[in-house]
Enzyme design. Structure first.
Site, short mmCIF file in Angstrom:
data_model
loop_
_atom_site.label_atom_id
_atom_site.label_comp_id
_atom_site.label_asym_id
_atom_site.label_seq_id
_atom_site.Cartn_x
_atom_site.Cartn_y
_atom_site.Cartn_z
N ASP A 157 34.90 43.68 52.95
CA ASP A 157 36.07 43.80 53.81
C ASP A 157 36.63 45.22 53.80
O ASP A 157 36.24 46.06 52.97
CB ASP A 157 37.16 42.79 53.40
CG ASP A 157 37.42 42.78 51.90
OD1 ASP A 157 36.98 43.71 51.20
OD2 ASP A 157 38.05 41.84 51.42
N ASN A 174 45.79 33.40 46.48
CA ASN A 174 45.93 32.27 47.40
C ASN A 174 44.57 31.62 47.71
O ASN A 174 44.45 30.87 48.66
CB ASN A 174 46.60 32.74 48.71
CG ASN A 174 45.77 33.80 49.43
OD1 ASN A 174 44.71 34.20 48.93
ND2 ASN A 174 46.23 34.24 50.58
N HIS A 218 41.81 33.23 48.56
CA HIS A 218 40.96 33.90 49.55
C HIS A 218 39.73 34.53 48.91
O HIS A 218 39.72 34.88 47.73
CB HIS A 218 41.75 34.90 50.43
CG HIS A 218 42.10 36.21 49.81
ND1 HIS A 218 43.24 36.91 50.15
CD2 HIS A 218 41.49 36.99 48.88
CE1 HIS A 218 43.28 38.03 49.47
NE2 HIS A 218 42.24 38.10 48.69
N GLU A 263 41.64 34.38 54.59
CA GLU A 263 42.87 33.77 54.13
C GLU A 263 42.82 32.25 54.33
O GLU A 263 41.99 31.74 55.10
CB GLU A 263 44.06 34.36 54.91
CG GLU A 263 44.21 35.88 54.77
CD GLU A 263 44.77 36.32 53.42
OE1 GLU A 263 44.53 35.66 52.41
OE2 GLU A 263 45.45 37.37 53.39
C1 GLP Z 1 41.69 41.87 47.79
C2 GLP Z 1 40.28 41.83 48.32
C3 GLP Z 1 39.52 40.66 47.78
C4 GLP Z 1 39.68 40.59 46.28
C5 GLP Z 1 41.12 40.40 45.94
C6 GLP Z 1 41.37 40.26 44.45
O1 GLP Z 1 42.56 41.06 48.49
N1 GLP Z 1 40.23 41.78 49.72
O2 GLP Z 1 38.16 40.78 48.14
O3 GLP Z 1 38.93 39.53 45.78
O4 GLP Z 1 41.80 41.54 46.42
O5 GLP Z 1 41.60 41.50 43.88
P1 GLP Z 1 41.84 41.80 42.37
O6 GLP Z 1 40.49 41.78 41.75
O7 GLP Z 1 42.44 43.18 42.36
O8 GLP Z 1 42.74 40.76 41.83
#
Ligand code: GLP
Length: 245
Positions: free
Chosen positions: A66, A134, A136, A141
């Protein structure tokens, strides 16, 4: 499905080992990569291995999950910048084969299609995943169709709030992103998901023990044919005993 519960550093090393094995076995491997703080330790382990064991990425292709809309790749908050900073910069990968759904093209909806068409010409040998609070995966989402392909998405208030820590203020957090769809993720031959910390415990429980439902996008992963969940004790703390053993 496999669930490994261990200390963070061990998890990062084990996840990195999965990638190293694939790259050693298949020099032209196609890797699905992710960003977020859960991935930093994995990239660190991969860079360490590259320096110590000369694992080569010269013929590897990568697709990132993403990217935010509206920030350029040289912006420190972009996922393109993250990938260079934590991984690409240190290894021998051909940058022309590192794809991110970046926002170079004005019409973002069309760009999602271009990225998706390219992605569908390949088969991901492995997809790395983090987990949103959440539920995702990527930026899919809650409410996203399990059949979705790469698309533009409006970010949840919760996601923008969580990711605000990387920006000067919440107002700077983009409202939209482009993400691989859930179907693209599920098409990967192998998936490795990493979740650590108490703030992920609820999402981990919903993902592994809840119903498979679009309210928790990650719950579909229960149906993947080759997936390993790497969790630390905190992230696994709300799982039933049966799953923890
Ligand atoms: C972002 C990314 C996700 C990732 C999430 C968790 O929202 N788009 O792909 O899994 O963060 O991030 P973290 O590892 O910093 O908790």
């Amino acid at each position: 499905m496999k669930i490994i519960i261990d200390q963070k550093d061990r998890l990062y090393d084990l996840a990195a080992k999965e990638i190293i094995k694939i790259v050693n076995d298949q020099p032209k491997a196609v890797l699905g990569l992710a960003t977020g703080s859960s991935m930093i330790g994995v990239y660190k382990a991969l860079v360490h291995d590259f320096k110590s064991n000369q694992t080569t990425y010269k013929d590897v292709t990568t697709f990132n999950l993403d990217e935010y809309e509206g920030i350029s790749s040289d912006n420190h908050q972009s996922y393109a910048y993250f990938m260079n900073k934590h991984f690409f910069h240190y290894i021998d990968i051909n940058k022309e084969r590192t794809y991110l759904p970046s926002m170079k093209i004005d019409c973002t909806a069309d760009y999602a299609k271009i990225y998706n068409d390219l992605l569908n010409q390949y088969e991901l040998d492995i997809q790395l995943l983090g987990l949103g609070r959440n539920g995702h995966i990527g930026f899919n989402e809650p409410g996203t169709s399990f059949l979705s392909q790469t698309h533009r998405i409006q970010l949840d208030a919760k996601t923008r709030h969580d990711n605000a820590r990387f920006f000067d203020s919440i107002d700077d957090v983009p409202t939209h992103a482009i993400t691989m769809g859930i179907q693209n993720i599920m098409n990967a031959k192998k998936i490795v998901l990493i979740a650590t910390g108490l703030n992920k415990a609820l999402a981990v429980r919903d993902m592994l023990e809840g119903a498979v439902h679009i309210d928790c996008p990650a719950s579909i992963l229960q149906e993947h044919r080759d997936i390993t969940f790497f969790l630390d004790q905190e992230a696994a703390s709300m799982l039933s005993l049966q799953k923890k053993i």
